[in-house]
Motif scaffolding. Structure first.
Motif, PDB file in Angstrom:
ATOM      1  N   ASP A 110     -27.430   0.710   6.520  1.00  0.00           N
ATOM      2  CA  ASP A 110     -27.703   1.696   7.526  1.00  0.00           C
ATOM      3  C   ASP A 110     -29.174   2.255   7.304  1.00  0.00           C
ATOM      4  O   ASP A 110     -29.822   2.154   6.650  1.00  0.00           O
ATOM      5  CB  ASP A 110     -26.479   2.641   7.792  1.00  0.00           C
ATOM      6  N   ASP A 155     -24.832  -1.412  15.371  1.00  0.00           N
ATOM      7  CA  ASP A 155     -24.925  -0.482  16.336  1.00  0.00           C
ATOM      8  C   ASP A 155     -26.095   0.684  16.107  1.00  0.00           C
ATOM      9  O   ASP A 155     -26.477   1.122  15.025  1.00  0.00           O
ATOM     10  CB  ASP A 155     -23.596   0.552  15.607  1.00  0.00           C
ATOM     11  N   ARG A 157     -26.906   3.597  17.104  1.00  0.00           N
ATOM     12  CA  ARG A 157     -26.686   5.023  17.242  1.00  0.00           C
ATOM     13  C   ARG A 157     -26.800   5.632  15.843  1.00  0.00           C
ATOM     14  O   ARG A 157     -26.958   5.018  14.718  1.00  0.00           O
ATOM     15  CB  ARG A 157     -25.200   5.403  17.752  1.00  0.00           C
ATOM     16  N   GLU A 161     -20.047   6.797  12.233  1.00  0.00           N
ATOM     17  CA  GLU A 161     -19.398   5.602  12.788  1.00  0.00           C
ATOM     18  C   GLU A 161     -20.542   4.442  12.828  1.00  0.00           C
ATOM     19  O   GLU A 161     -19.977   3.388  12.269  1.00  0.00           O
ATOM     20  CB  GLU A 161     -18.914   6.063  14.120  1.00  0.00           C
ATOM     21  N   ALA A 162     -21.585   4.751  13.491  1.00  0.00           N
ATOM     22  CA  ALA A 162     -22.490   3.473  13.515  1.00  0.00           C
ATOM     23  C   ALA A 162     -22.981   3.121  12.141  1.00  0.00           C
ATOM     24  O   ALA A 162     -22.867   1.974  11.702  1.00  0.00           O
ATOM     25  CB  ALA A 162     -23.773   3.788  14.398  1.00  0.00           C
ATOM     26  N   LYS A 165     -20.597   0.862  10.316  1.00  0.00           N
ATOM     27  CA  LYS A 165     -20.513  -0.418  10.900  1.00  0.00           C
ATOM     28  C   LYS A 165     -21.825  -1.281  10.415  1.00  0.00           C
ATOM     29  O   LYS A 165     -21.685  -2.428  10.246  1.00  0.00           O
ATOM     30  CB  LYS A 165     -20.491  -0.470  12.376  1.00  0.00           C
ATOM     31  N   ASN A 166     -22.806  -0.516  10.278  1.00  0.00           N
ATOM     32  CA  ASN A 166     -24.210  -1.250   9.888  1.00  0.00           C
ATOM     33  C   ASN A 166     -24.440  -1.779   8.215  1.00  0.00           C
ATOM     34  O   ASN A 166     -24.905  -2.386   8.071  1.00  0.00           O
ATOM     35  CB  ASN A 166     -25.337  -0.337  10.376  1.00  0.00           C
TER      36      ASN A 166
END
Lengths: 174, 418
Positions: A110, A155, A157, A161-162, A165-166
């Motif tokens: 992320d 993602d 953002r 949440e992003a 995902k990352n």
């Protein structure tokens, strides 16, 4: 002291053994079964099968439709979670049944943290996934790895949440 | 069983007790900007020389204020401590300047010098004069005449640039947009090492900034990353994962030798050289979280430098050797800190936004870094005590990864290309 160390070794062996797949498990789920049929069926049988059910002829092109699910990591970590191990096991079985398929494992992070450290972290994530597959029995030569650090978020953002995902390893067919 | 419990207790308590007493503190800024006034007389200047003179003044003021050592105030209301008197006069091939620095209360003259400027050398002359004034006022060098390499653009559409820190002279180093990061200047300021994915993976490239000739220097399997030139320019410390793990290696720039420096199964990366060339600071997660360590270049003696918090990365050793700047996660955000080479005291230099990539000015008095202070990512500079923060190169979107050139640079030779 010796007893303590012995205990540690025994406990860790049990723990490690529990999450390490010792042998192939029977395939589960529709995707894998389909793949297995395609690749494992010997040519003569294939022909017969085709004659009996000529609705879906087997073509090499179709075999490329193998989908390997991504795995995810905790913040700043590269150890495999239980969920990641379950997904990796499925991916390993797919690869086992498709011996011609070669993959690149991409390690990603992320956006938090420093770019340089994330580059190394992404490498370790890809390595962790590769090492699991190799222990499973996939030839190392079929797997290459590349780290993208935080450069390729799926993602864009800037929230939990992003970020979740990352932090991932992706399995890309070569 | 009781023995076992004691053992556990010792194991648990031991490391905590053996940690040195480290204090994290927000730096009290050691330095304050000296208020100075400018008294400007243009004499007989007419257009276009008058316009050129106005440019000179704005270059001069920028070069003074960018240092963070002085601020320009109004002579009547700003309570100046010194006054710069600038007398401009038409000369045969441009403008002649007489620049004088006086103490405001005693009227004693601290500094006086004459300059001549053609329209081509106007900016260079202004920076030179400003640096002279700053030196007379503080004993420290200005930074207007220095260069920075940086990356700008959206992630996989990025380019590497080299620029003067005023952003008025810029050259694009990479030809095709892609992922590019970690630029590092050679000590002579002629070569730039950096990581590029132009062949699909992180390889290490070196571009000669005088000819813009590029070499793919390292393309081992896996990572070829985080380059840092040794102070004598003969070696590059890098991170390679070719032996199965991100480790630090020292490679001769003539390609004749390679030595592995770290031996640990986790992450080791981001080396930075001590100015004596005998030690490297680097990031490692060998203590369970990323922390800064220092090793000799043989990899024999290793000591831990940072103890506060669970995320300390990106060390940058100052050219004087007295401080190591790094990034630390504090309350969930990333801040620039400094500590001495033994990690006894940590100074937190940034408080807002997320801050990364510290790099030192040639004289070790300033730090450039990338920051989101202003809402979007950009490159800032500050004094080493954290004061005088200013955004630079603000016309570039998503500017980051600054690397400050260690060598002085003459703008005049490239003035024509502005």
């Amino acid at each position: 002291m010796k007893f303590f160390i012995l205990c540690l070794i025994v406990v860790s062996l049990i723990l490690f053994g529990a999450c390490h797949p010792k042998k192939m498990r029977p395939l589960e789920g529709q995707e894998q079964t389909q793949v297995e049929k395609k690749s494992q069926a010997p040519p003569p049988e294939k022909k017969i099968e085709q004659e009996v059910t000529p609705i879906k002829p087997l073509e090499p092109a179709e075999e490329k439709k193998i989908v390997l699910e991504s795995i995810h990591f905790d913040f700043d970590k590269y150890n495999l979670t239980d969920e990641a191990i379950a997904i990796l096991t499925k991916n390993a079985e797919i690869l086992m049944n498709n011996p011609d398929v070669k993959i690149t494992i991409e390690g990603h992070c992320d956006e938090r943290g420093t770019e340089e450290y994330n580059l190394a972290l992404g490498e370790k994530r890809a390595m962790a996934a590769r090492d699991f597959l190799v222990r499973f029995g996939i030839e190392k030569s079929r797997i290459s790895i590349v780290s993208y650090g935080e450069e390729r978020p799926i993602d864009p953002r800037h929230n939990e949440e992003a970020w979740a995902k990352n932090r991932r390893a992706e399995f890309v067919l070569r | 069983m009781r023995n076992l419990l004691w053992l556990l207790l010792i194991v648990l308590v031991g490391p905590a007790n053996s940690q040195p007493d480290v204090h994290l503190k927000v730096t009290k800024q050691e330095y304050r900007a000296i208020p100075i006034a400018i008294a400007d007389s243009t004499g007989d200047l007419l257009t276009p020389l008058l316009e050129a003179h106005h440019d000179f003044l704005s270059y001069f003021k920028w070069a003074i204020e960018i240092t963070g050592y002085a601020e320009i105030v109004n002579s009547s209301s700003g309570q100046p401590e010194a006054v710069v008197e600038i007398k401009a006069k038409a000369a045969s091939d441009g403008i002649g300047y007489e620049i004088k620095l006086d103490d405001y209360s005693s009227k004693a003259t601290i500094f006086r010098r004459r300059y001549t400027s053609s329209s081509e050398t106007l900016r260079h002359t202004a920076y030179l004069a400003a640096d002279d004034v700053i030196f007379a006022l503080t004993g420290r060098h200005g930074i207007a005449n220095t260069r920075i390499a940086f990356v700008a653009g959206k992630r996989s559409q990025s380019h590497l640039y080299v620029a003067t820190i005023d952003g008025r002279w810029v050259k694009q180093v990479t030809r095709v947009p892609g992922i590019v990061m970690s630029p590092a200047w050679s000590p002579d300021g002629n070569l730039l090492a950096y990581v590029s994915y132009s062949q699909g993976k992180p390889d290490l490239y070196v571009t000669d900034i005088t000819s813009f000739e590029t070499t793919r220097f390292l393309a081992f399997e896996g990572l070829n990353a985080t380059p840092a030139w040794s102070p004598d320019g003969r070696y590059l410390a890098v991170t390679l994962s070719k032996d199965g793990n991100p480790e630090i290696y020292v490679i001769a720039t003539d390609g004749k030798s390679i030595r592995r420096v770290t031996f640990y199964s986790g992450i080791d990366c981001s080396p930075t050289w001590a100015p004596n060339g005998l030690e490297l600071a680097f990031t490692s997660d060998r203590a369970g979280s990323p922390q800064i360590f220092v090793t000799d270049i043989e990899g024999i003696s290793v000591r831990r430098l940072t103890h506060e918090g669970s995320y300390n990365t990106s060390p940058a050793w100052s050219p004087q050797g007295d401080l190591i700047a790094f990034v630390s996660r504090i309350d969930g955000r990333f801040q620039i800190c400094t500590t001495d080479p033994f990690g006894t005291e940590v100074n937190v230099l940034t408080q807002a936004g997320n801050n990364e990539d510290p790099t030192w000015s040639p004289d070790g008095m300033h730090i450039a870094f990338s920051s989101t202070i202003g809402g979007k990512t950009g490159i800032y500079i500050m004094r080493k005590d954290g004061g005088g923060k200013r955004l630079i190169l603000d016309s570039y979107e998503y500017a980051r990864n600054p690397s400050w050139s260690g060598s002085a640079y003459s703008i005049t030779m490239n003035e024509a290309s502005r």
